[in-house]
Design a protein around this motif. Structure first.
Motif, PDB file in Angstrom:
ATOM      1  N   LYS A   1       0.850  -1.212   0.000  1.00  0.00           N
ATOM      2  CA  LYS A   1       0.000   0.000   0.000  1.00  0.00           C
ATOM      3  C   LYS A   1       0.878   1.252   0.000  1.00  0.00           C
ATOM      4  CE  LYS A   1      -4.394  -1.376   2.074  1.00  0.00           C
ATOM      5  NZ  LYS A   1      -5.084  -1.522   3.374  1.00  0.00           N
ATOM      6  N   GLN A   2       1.924   1.245   0.833  1.00  0.00           N
ATOM      7  CA  GLN A   2       2.834   2.398   0.897  1.00  0.00           C
ATOM      8  C   GLN A   2       3.505   2.631  -0.459  1.00  0.00           C
ATOM      9  OE1 GLN A   2       4.299   2.408   5.593  1.00  0.00           O
ATOM     10  NE2 GLN A   2       5.772   1.951   4.002  1.00  0.00           N
ATOM     11  N   GLY A   3       3.857   1.530  -1.127  1.00  0.00           N
ATOM     12  CA  GLY A   3       4.487   1.635  -2.446  1.00  0.00           C
ATOM     13  C   GLY A   3       3.531   2.202  -3.487  1.00  0.00           C
ATOM     14  N   GLN A   4       2.315   1.653  -3.509  1.00  0.00           N
ATOM     15  CA  GLN A   4       1.317   2.091  -4.492  1.00  0.00           C
ATOM     16  C   GLN A   4       1.058   3.591  -4.390  1.00  0.00           C
ATOM     17  OE1 GLN A   4      -1.931  -0.544  -3.648  1.00  0.00           O
ATOM     18  NE2 GLN A   4      -0.989  -2.238  -4.797  1.00  0.00           N
ATOM     19  N   ALA A   5       1.093   4.105  -3.173  1.00  0.00           N
ATOM     20  CA  ALA A   5       0.816   5.535  -2.955  1.00  0.00           C
ATOM     21  C   ALA A   5       1.836   6.425  -3.655  1.00  0.00           C
ATOM     22  CB  ALA A   5       0.806   5.836  -1.453  1.00  0.00           C
ATOM     23  N   ILE A   6       3.054   5.889  -3.909  1.00  0.00           N
ATOM     24  CA  ILE A   6       4.080   6.722  -4.571  1.00  0.00           C
ATOM     25  C   ILE A   6       4.555   6.095  -5.897  1.00  0.00           C
ATOM     26  CG2 ILE A   6       4.925   8.016  -2.577  1.00  0.00           C
ATOM     27  CD1 ILE A   6       7.074   5.884  -2.172  1.00  0.00           C
ATOM     28  N   GLY A   7       3.723   5.191  -6.456  1.00  0.00           N
ATOM     29  CA  GLY A   7       4.009   4.624  -7.774  1.00  0.00           C
ATOM     30  C   GLY A   7       5.101   3.560  -7.800  1.00  0.00           C
ATOM     31  N   LYS A   8       5.294   2.896  -6.656  1.00  0.00           N
ATOM     32  CA  LYS A   8       6.311   1.826  -6.572  1.00  0.00           C
ATOM     33  C   LYS A   8       5.625   0.504  -6.246  1.00  0.00           C
ATOM     34  CE  LYS A   8      10.105   2.913  -4.204  1.00  0.00           C
ATOM     35  NZ  LYS A   8      10.920   3.419  -3.082  1.00  0.00           N
ATOM     36  N   PRO A   9       6.256  -0.642  -6.552  1.00  0.00           N
ATOM     37  CA  PRO A   9       5.621  -1.917  -6.205  1.00  0.00           C
ATOM     38  C   PRO A   9       5.548  -2.149  -4.698  1.00  0.00           C
ATOM     39  CG  PRO A   9       7.818  -2.277  -7.134  1.00  0.00           C
ATOM     40  CD  PRO A   9       7.505  -0.822  -7.311  1.00  0.00           C
ATOM     41  N   ARG A  10       6.466  -1.525  -3.958  1.00  0.00           N
ATOM     42  CA  ARG A  10       6.532  -1.757  -2.506  1.00  0.00           C
ATOM     43  C   ARG A  10       7.396  -0.666  -1.877  1.00  0.00           C
ATOM     44  NH1 ARG A  10       6.277  -6.355   0.558  1.00  0.00           N
ATOM     45  NH2 ARG A  10       5.986  -7.634  -1.310  1.00  0.00           N
ATOM     46  N   GLU A  11       7.038  -0.226  -0.681  1.00  0.00           N
ATOM     47  CA  GLU A  11       7.920   0.632   0.119  1.00  0.00           C
ATOM     48  C   GLU A  11       8.142  -0.091   1.440  1.00  0.00           C
ATOM     49  OE1 GLU A  11      10.573   3.170   0.961  1.00  0.00           O
ATOM     50  OE2 GLU A  11       9.526   3.443  -0.931  1.00  0.00           O
ATOM     51  N   LYS A  12       9.351  -0.614   1.615  1.00  0.00           N
ATOM     52  CA  LYS A  12       9.630  -1.492   2.759  1.00  0.00           C
ATOM     53  C   LYS A  12       9.648  -0.749   4.086  1.00  0.00           C
ATOM     54  CE  LYS A  12      12.469  -4.563  -0.057  1.00  0.00           C
ATOM     55  NZ  LYS A  12      13.832  -4.753  -0.526  1.00  0.00           N
ATOM     56  N   LEU A  13       9.187  -1.428   5.116  1.00  0.00           N
ATOM     57  CA  LEU A  13       9.380  -0.940   6.483  1.00  0.00           C
ATOM     58  C   LEU A  13      10.855  -1.143   6.808  1.00  0.00           C
ATOM     59  CD1 LEU A  13       6.238  -2.482   8.263  1.00  0.00           C
ATOM     60  CD2 LEU A  13       6.471  -0.229   7.235  1.00  0.00           C
ATOM     61  N   LEU A  14      11.488  -0.154   7.434  1.00  0.00           N
ATOM     62  CA  LEU A  14      12.950  -0.176   7.549  1.00  0.00           C
ATOM     63  C   LEU A  14      13.473  -0.563   8.932  1.00  0.00           C
ATOM     64  CD1 LEU A  14      13.867   2.966   5.401  1.00  0.00           C
ATOM     65  CD2 LEU A  14      13.721   0.586   4.709  1.00  0.00           C
ATOM     66  N   THR A  15      12.576  -0.676   9.912  1.00  0.00           N
ATOM     67  CA  THR A  15      13.055  -1.088  11.242  1.00  0.00           C
ATOM     68  C   THR A  15      12.267  -2.296  11.729  1.00  0.00           C
ATOM     69  OG1 THR A  15      11.498   0.256  12.526  1.00  0.00           O
ATOM     70  CG2 THR A  15      13.534   1.348  11.825  1.00  0.00           C
ATOM     71  N   VAL A  16      12.922  -3.089  12.567  1.00  0.00           N
ATOM     72  CA  VAL A  16      12.268  -4.259  13.172  1.00  0.00           C
ATOM     73  C   VAL A  16      11.068  -3.803  13.995  1.00  0.00           C
ATOM     74  CG1 VAL A  16      12.592  -6.090  14.904  1.00  0.00           C
ATOM     75  CG2 VAL A  16      14.323  -5.719  13.131  1.00  0.00           C
ATOM     76  N   GLU A  17      11.209  -2.654  14.669  1.00  0.00           N
ATOM     77  CA  GLU A  17      10.114  -2.123  15.504  1.00  0.00           C
ATOM     78  C   GLU A  17       8.858  -1.859  14.667  1.00  0.00           C
ATOM     79  OE1 GLU A  17      13.769  -2.002  17.446  1.00  0.00           O
ATOM     80  OE2 GLU A  17      13.328  -0.927  15.603  1.00  0.00           O
ATOM     81  N   GLU A  18       9.045  -1.209  13.511  1.00  0.00           N
ATOM     82  CA  GLU A  18       7.898  -0.927  12.623  1.00  0.00           C
ATOM     83  C   GLU A  18       7.266  -2.228  12.134  1.00  0.00           C
ATOM     84  OE1 GLU A  18       8.463   2.716   9.712  1.00  0.00           O
ATOM     85  OE2 GLU A  18      10.365   1.679   9.987  1.00  0.00           O
ATOM     86  N   MET A  19       8.122  -3.200  11.789  1.00  0.00           N
ATOM     87  CA  MET A  19       7.620  -4.497  11.306  1.00  0.00           C
ATOM     88  C   MET A  19       6.771  -5.177  12.377  1.00  0.00           C
ATOM     89  SD  MET A  19      11.108  -5.958   9.563  1.00  0.00           S
ATOM     90  CE  MET A  19      11.903  -5.165   8.166  1.00  0.00           C
ATOM     91  N   LEU A  20       7.292  -5.193  13.611  1.00  0.00           N
ATOM     92  CA  LEU A  20       6.578  -5.862  14.711  1.00  0.00           C
ATOM     93  C   LEU A  20       5.259  -5.147  15.018  1.00  0.00           C
ATOM     94  CD1 LEU A  20       9.529  -6.764  17.140  1.00  0.00           C
ATOM     95  CD2 LEU A  20       8.334  -8.273  15.559  1.00  0.00           C
TER      96      LEU A  20
END
Length: 497
Positions: free
Chosen positions: A473-492
């Motif tokens: 969803k984050q990627g689609q909002a900026i025209g990318k296939p994916r925008e990765k979460l960058l920290t373990v905390e955000e992932m959890l």
């Protein structure tokens, strides 16, 4: 109720110490086509590492035995290892194997447990007590160092960390490489070295449409790097990249090749004796380096604002510092000559050196595996677990697959074959009785209880799917296939919603 009693209550085939196989498996199929009466259990196998080696091993095991259950433990909250964190963002087709891994992870006899650091949260010995077999597939997360003075200067990075930075590996998030120089030197001539060179020179408009991380995209948009030299200690015939990667460099928009004709002396004569893949690769290099291109290609090259080139017969001697001795100002290279021929040729120092001015040095001379647990044999020199066809030496019931087994070589298909081989060894040991499964093992039940006691909450595959949805969803909002979460905390945080 104890773990063992809870596991087996209500299952009439089982007793507290062992379980009798009636010739039927989970799906009610008699694998051998006749009643069997020998004493056995559902084999429980644990795989350490949720990257390609781990998933390919799991895939083969599940397919080979209808009674076998597999649990995959992964240190990060997200699966897929180097497919997620190693494959270049402009190679989305290589990431399609994720679909196969997802099918494996969702199989009724496979479970994924992310956010579990084996060797810290739970020991290998504890896993061995809970499972009939343990397969170590945790890859190679260490760096091979160049071992030269100045390697710790600002502006020197390992390719592993640089790739991790643009691919969103949490441990590389703070890397923030300085791209304010004009020339970058990449030490090494394998596929990873070419990935790094290509990403440094790739037009931003192309990268914008990939899953490269936003911080990396912003840094590369501001980059002053216009020239990348890809340096190797041996010659064109020993280069370690594949023809696909070389072709991408040759065709990269807004770039032109810049080679040294003298590096290719004698190469044309040697062509006839080369195996076909090596011959095609060398021919493309020769054509790129020495032939005058056709008009359209010549026009394209003349307009290019960036250059790249191989430099052969060179080894690093020292990273040269700026006057303040704080930053990289260049690299001193030893000039080599070759002894022997083909893949066996050795680089020998000539005594000459050459200095190259540059502000960025990326060392791409190989990843290396690290020991996970004092109980596991480890060959420090080769940086692998000593094994015979994936069977860990002097350790019954312990196996290894992937780079931990072979060292960091080959592409994903190589890892697939290597992992299938390990799985075959394990199945052979089950079938021959070399791997004893007559005693019941609690598997994930006892490990989950241990982790719970230690305050470790695993991330299940269904939790990863929540992360996956958020990233897409984050990627689609900026025209990318994916925008990765960058920290373990955000992932959890997303996994536990």
């Amino acid at each position: 109720m104890s773990g063992h009693k809870l596991l087996f209550s209500g299952l009439k085939l089982w007793t507290s110490a062992s379980c009798r196989w009636t010739g039927r498996h989970h799906d009610g199929v008699n694998r051998r086509g006749k009643a069997a009466s020998f004493s056995s259990c559902s084999p429980k196998v644990c795989i350490v590492g949720g990257g390609p080696a781990g998933f390919y091993t799991a895939q083969h095991l599940i397919k080979a035995r209808q009674d076998l259950e597999v649990d995959v433990y992964e240190r990060l909250p997200v699966p897929f290892g180097l497919v997620r964190f190693g494959v270049a963002p402009d190679h989305p087709e290589v990431k399609n194997v994720i679909n196969t891994f997802t099918q494996t992870a969702k199989h009724s006899r496979c479970s994924f447990y992310g956010n579990v650091n084996v060797g810290k949260d739970v020991s290998v010995e504890e896993l061995q007590q809970a499972y009939h077999a343990v397969v170590l597939s945790y890859g190679a997360e260490g760096n091979r160092s160049m071992g030269v003075p100045g390697e710790d200067l600002a502006g020197v990075y390992s390719a592993k960390d640089f790739v991790g930075w643009y691919n969103g590996l949490p441990s590389c998030r703070q890397l923030s490489p300085d791209l304010s120089c004009e020339t970058a030197v990449v030490m090494g001539q394998g596929n990873v070295a070419l990935d790094v060179a290509r990403i440094l020179l790739c037009p931003i408009d192309i990268l914008k449409k990939t899953d490269i991380t936003q911080p990396a995209l912003e840094a590369l948009a501001e980059s002053h790097v216009r020239r990348v030299l890809i340096v190797g200690r041996r010659g064109p015939i020993q280069v370690a990249c594949t023809i696909k990667e070389l072709r991408e460099m040759v065709n990269l928009q807004d770039t032109r090749p810049e080679m040294v004709a003298a590096d290719f002396e004698g190469v044309t004569e040697a062509l006839k004796d080369l195996p076909r893949p090596r011959k095609r690769l060398t021919e493309l290099m020769l054509k790129t380096a020495l032939e005058t291109p056709e008009e359209k290609e010549r026009e394209r090259r003349n307009k290019a604002s960036r250059t790249w080139g191989f430099r052969f017969f060179r080894s690093p001697v020292e990273i040269l510092a700026d006057p303040d001795h704080k930053r990289t100002a260049g690299i001193r290279l030893a000039v080599n000559r070759l002894e022997g021929s083909g893949d066996a040729a050795r680089a020998v120092l000539t005594g000459e050196v050459e200095d190259v001015t540059c502000g960025l040095v990326i060392s791409s001379i190989g990843y290396k595996s690290l020991p996970i647990d004092p109980s596991v044999p480890f060959d420090q020199r080769k940086a692998i677990v000593p094994n015979n066809m994936g069977r860990v030496q002097q350790a019954a019931g312990l196996y290894c697959s992937g780079w931990l087994k072979t060292g960091p070589t080959g592409v994903i298909a190589t890892t697939m074959n290597n992992s299938f081989d390990t799985a075959r060894s394990l199945v052979e040991d089950l079938d021959s009785g070399a791997l004893v499964v007559s005693a019941a093992k609690p598997g994930s039940q006892s490990i989950s209880a241990l982790l719970d006691k230690r305050g470790v909450k695993p991330v299940l595959f269904s939790d990863w799917e929540k992360i996956d949805i958020v990233e897409m969803k984050q990627g689609q909002a900026i025209g990318k296939p994916r925008e990765k979460l960058l920290t373990v905390e955000e992932m959890l945080l997303e996994a536990r919603k």
